[in-house]
Design an enzyme around this catalytic site. Structure first.
Site, short mmCIF file in Angstrom:
data_model
loop_
_atom_site.label_atom_id
_atom_site.label_comp_id
_atom_site.label_asym_id
_atom_site.label_seq_id
_atom_site.Cartn_x
_atom_site.Cartn_y
_atom_site.Cartn_z
CB CYS A 46 16.39 20.07 -8.41
SG CYS A 46 16.02 21.80 -8.82
NE ARG A 71 13.25 15.13 -5.58
CZ ARG A 71 12.86 15.03 -4.31
NH1 ARG A 71 12.13 14.01 -3.94
NH2 ARG A 71 13.19 15.95 -3.43
CD1 TRP A 98 9.93 22.52 -11.84
CD2 TRP A 98 10.43 24.00 -10.24
NE1 TRP A 98 8.84 23.34 -11.68
CE2 TRP A 98 9.12 24.27 -10.71
CE3 TRP A 98 10.96 24.82 -9.24
CZ2 TRP A 98 8.34 25.30 -10.20
CZ3 TRP A 98 10.18 25.85 -8.73
CH2 TRP A 98 8.88 26.07 -9.21
CG ASN A 127 17.97 19.09 -5.17
OD1 ASN A 127 18.37 19.31 -6.31
ND2 ASN A 127 17.48 17.92 -4.81
N GLY A 128 17.56 23.35 -3.66
CA GLY A 128 17.27 24.35 -2.65
C GLY A 128 17.53 25.76 -3.14
CD GLU A 146 -7.03 17.39 -4.97
OE1 GLU A 146 -6.27 16.54 -5.48
OE2 GLU A 146 -6.60 18.43 -4.44
CE LYS A 177 -4.74 15.94 -7.89
NZ LYS A 177 -4.28 17.13 -7.15
CD GLU A 181 -1.93 19.95 -9.42
OE1 GLU A 181 -0.91 20.01 -8.72
OE2 GLU A 181 -2.77 19.04 -9.31
CG HIS A 222 -22.96 35.83 -2.07
ND1 HIS A 222 -23.68 36.89 -1.54
CD2 HIS A 222 -23.53 34.71 -1.56
CE1 HIS A 222 -24.61 36.42 -0.73
NE2 HIS A 222 -24.54 35.10 -0.73
CE LYS A 229 4.01 13.40 -6.05
NZ LYS A 229 2.56 13.43 -6.28
#
Length: 611
Positions: A2, A27, A75, A99-100, A484, A488, A491, A507, A606
């Site tokens: 946040c 954030r 968030w 935050n947290g 990666e 992306k 996301e 496999h 983020k």
């Protein structure tokens, strides 16, 4: 995850708070709110679910003005996305933002209910507000003292900013496990979780340490350590520019940051180029002593930074001869680790505040690891401060949730570390070192050539937009680039994507391949190219449609099933960095075609400062 901003000034702080929240929205963007202490010494609050713009409109319609206030963009962790769960939370004239995560909130909630407090939200944060009010009642009207007693009863991670209607001349704050800084102005001062929130007002900041509390007034700032003793903390001048926080001619920050990579890479290697050699001093004053006496490397990171570490393992083992392990931070910190005092522990974090990575570093140090190195993009953040050595990438502010330039500059830093270790071990000849330096020197230009492929990749993205699943394949040092690329794509476009080493195709993953499953292949012209071609034939025989990123000098025939885009030339050992660019562009343009929110994808934020 946040964002926090607070201000006290002789001018109206509401516009400052709203502008700060807009800059912090990357954030967290489930909800936003602010609380002010007005001239009548009353706490006024406005909250809205959704983006900051909704809250801003409500604040304007209700004519919010004040000289003291706090704001928050959320968030969600505890409790759903509702106005009742949005910050700030208020208890009898005390307002706070947080935050947290508070781990003992349930036992504190029961205690407070027995004391007569009622709860309006499902959050852990409301517990803190009631605890502060409780201590104010018990111990007098000292807001700072009440905060200090409250945090002594909390277990978990927090950054807190608190105001009270009884104390309109100050705000107080506390930090444990989540970033928080104080901004210094002339006759006005600020608090924020990120310097971007206050850069329009000041560049002079104090980074609070673990366990610190602070009292912020118009006249100044007083900081106290975890024991409650007054301490002096260094004042830093931020080099974050307002231009880096603006979109300019781009549609999204992600697009801007993809295109900033040639400059970000050039800035990150500037010290190496100026030095004309790979020297230990690039990593700190005593780096030669630390790095010369290691027999292994342990890399710890999360998400995209973990994939950067995976690439580095190939480089480190092949160039230096040192064994290298790569761990996800959230796994490393909870497993039994066999400590090796001669192992170099490398932590990678864009923000320098990633909670799992920070806790993994603490765990490594607890085990006796003294040889620690941080690769980070944010000077003076927590992880570099806790590390013996540091290499700062110079990517500049990265706003888009999906990391791009932070990733490629991390790779540059890790390659620099690899060459430095090889030189210290005497396994890198002067001729090879010179070639690697020249490769780095040419890298920004090679990345620009890859960016020039954007029109071709845009055309491909239209074929991805209607798909629900995708498969990414790579081999060797390019397998992490496939990982990666898949990350992306999922996301920001919400297309389910997975990545595998191409040799693993038969496999299991081959069972998924059909005409509706596009397969992206990272296939540069290296010693594994013929193996990759064989894997491609396996896909082709099952009716799969392939999208191949390769080099100009590789021989791929295109067909109705096989689409090929070629980078201008193979760049050798640094090829993973160049091939990261096309997969970033593919994800970006696929997301555009699907109409998703590129910079603020759902459910993500983020900076991950919670477990």
């Amino acid at each position: 995850m946040c964002g926090i901003v607070g201000a006290i000034a002789n001018r109206d702080v509401v516009p400052l708070l709203i502008e700060g929240l807009k800059r912090l929205e990357y954030r967290g963007y489930d909800s936003a709110g602010l609380a002010v202490v007005d001239d009548g010494r009353e706490v006024r609050r406005v909250r809205r679910t959704g983006r900051v713009a909704e809250m801003e409109a409500a604040a304007k319609s209700e004519q919010f003005t004040a000289h003291l206030g706090i704001g928050h963009t959320r968030w969600a962790t505890h409790g759903g996305v509702t106005e009742a769960n949005a910050h700030p939370h208020v208890s009898h004239g005390v307002a706070l933002v947080h935050n947290g995560i508070i781990e003992n909130h349930e036992e504190q909630r029961e205690r407070l209910r027995r004391l007569g407090y009622e709860f309006e939200s499902q959050t852990d944060t409301e517990v803190i507000a009631h605890l502060i009010h409780h201590h104010l009642k018990q111990d007098g009207d000292d807001l700072l003292g009440a905060l200090q007693r409250t945090v002594g009863e909390l277990t978990g991670a927090y950054a807190l900013a608190v105001v009270s209607r009884k104390e309109p001349g100050r705000l107080v704050c506390a930090r444990m496990g989540c970033p928080l800084l104080v901004g210094l102005g002339e006759g006005e001062n600020f608090v924020a979780s990120d310097v971007s929130a206050i850069i329009q007002a000041t560049r002079r900041v104090i980074f609070l340490e673990e366990g610190d509390t602070a009292e912020v007034s118009r006249e100044g700032v007083r900081v106290f350590d975890g024991s409650g003793d007054f301490v002096e903390r260094d004042v830093h001048v931020s080099d974050v520019s307002l231009a880096s926080l603006e979109l300019g001619p781009y549609r999204h920050f992600m697009q801007k940051e993809i295109h900033e990579q040639p400059r970000a890479i050039a800035d990150t290697i500037e010290a190496v180029m100026d030095n004309g050699a790979f020297t230990a001093e690039l990593f700190g004053k005593d780096a030669r002593q630390v790095l010369a006496d290691i027999d292994a490397v342990q890399i710890i990171a999360c998400g995209t930074s973990y994939y950067a570490g995976m690439v580095a393992r190939y480089w480190i083992e092949s160039i230096t001869g040192l064994p290298c392990a790569v761990d996800i931070a959230s796994e490393y910190r909870y497993r039994t680790v066999v400590a090796n005092p001669k192992q170099l522990v490398v932590t990678i974090s864009q923000s320098g505040e990633t909670l799992d990575t920070m806790e993994a570093l603490k765990y490594a140090k607890h085990l006796g690891h003294e040889k620690t190195l941080s690769i980070c993009n944010v000077p003076e953040s927590a992880i570099p401060r806790a590390s013996r050595l540091v290499y700062y990438t110079r990517a500049g502010a990265e706003i888009g949730v999906a990391s791009t330039k932070a990733f490629t500059t991390q790779l540059v830093a890790l390659f620099t570390l690899t060459c430095t270790l090889a030189q210290l071990r005497g396994v890198l000849s002067e001729e090879q070192a010179a070639r690697y330096l020249d490769d780095l020197r040419q890298l920004p230009g090679s990345v620009q050539h890859a960016l020039n492929l954007e029109p071709q990749i845009t055309a491909w993205s239209e074929r991805f937009a209607p798909k629900q699943h995708a498969l990414f394949l790579g081999r060797g040092v390019h397998y992490p680039i496939a990982l990666e690329g898949a990350l992306k794509l999922k996301e920001i476009s919400y297309i389910h994507a997975e990545a595998y080493p191409a040799g693993e195709l038969k496999h299991g993953p081959l069972a998924l391949v059909d005409a509706q499953m596009p397969v992206v292949v990272i296939a540069p012209n290296d010693n594994l190219l013929e193996k990759v071609k064989s894997n491609i034939q396996e896909v082709r025989a099952r009716g799969g449609e392939m999208f191949v990123f390769t080099d100009a000098d590789s021989h791929f025939g295109e067909s109705e099933q096989v689409h090929v885009i070629r980078t201008p030339r193979h760049v050798g050992v640094l090829s993973p960095i160049v091939h990261a660019i096309p997969v970033q562009l593919l994800a970006y343009h696929a997301a555009l075609a699907r109409g998703t929110d590129v910079d603020k994808p759902r459910n993500l934020a983020k900076s991950v400062t919670v477990e």
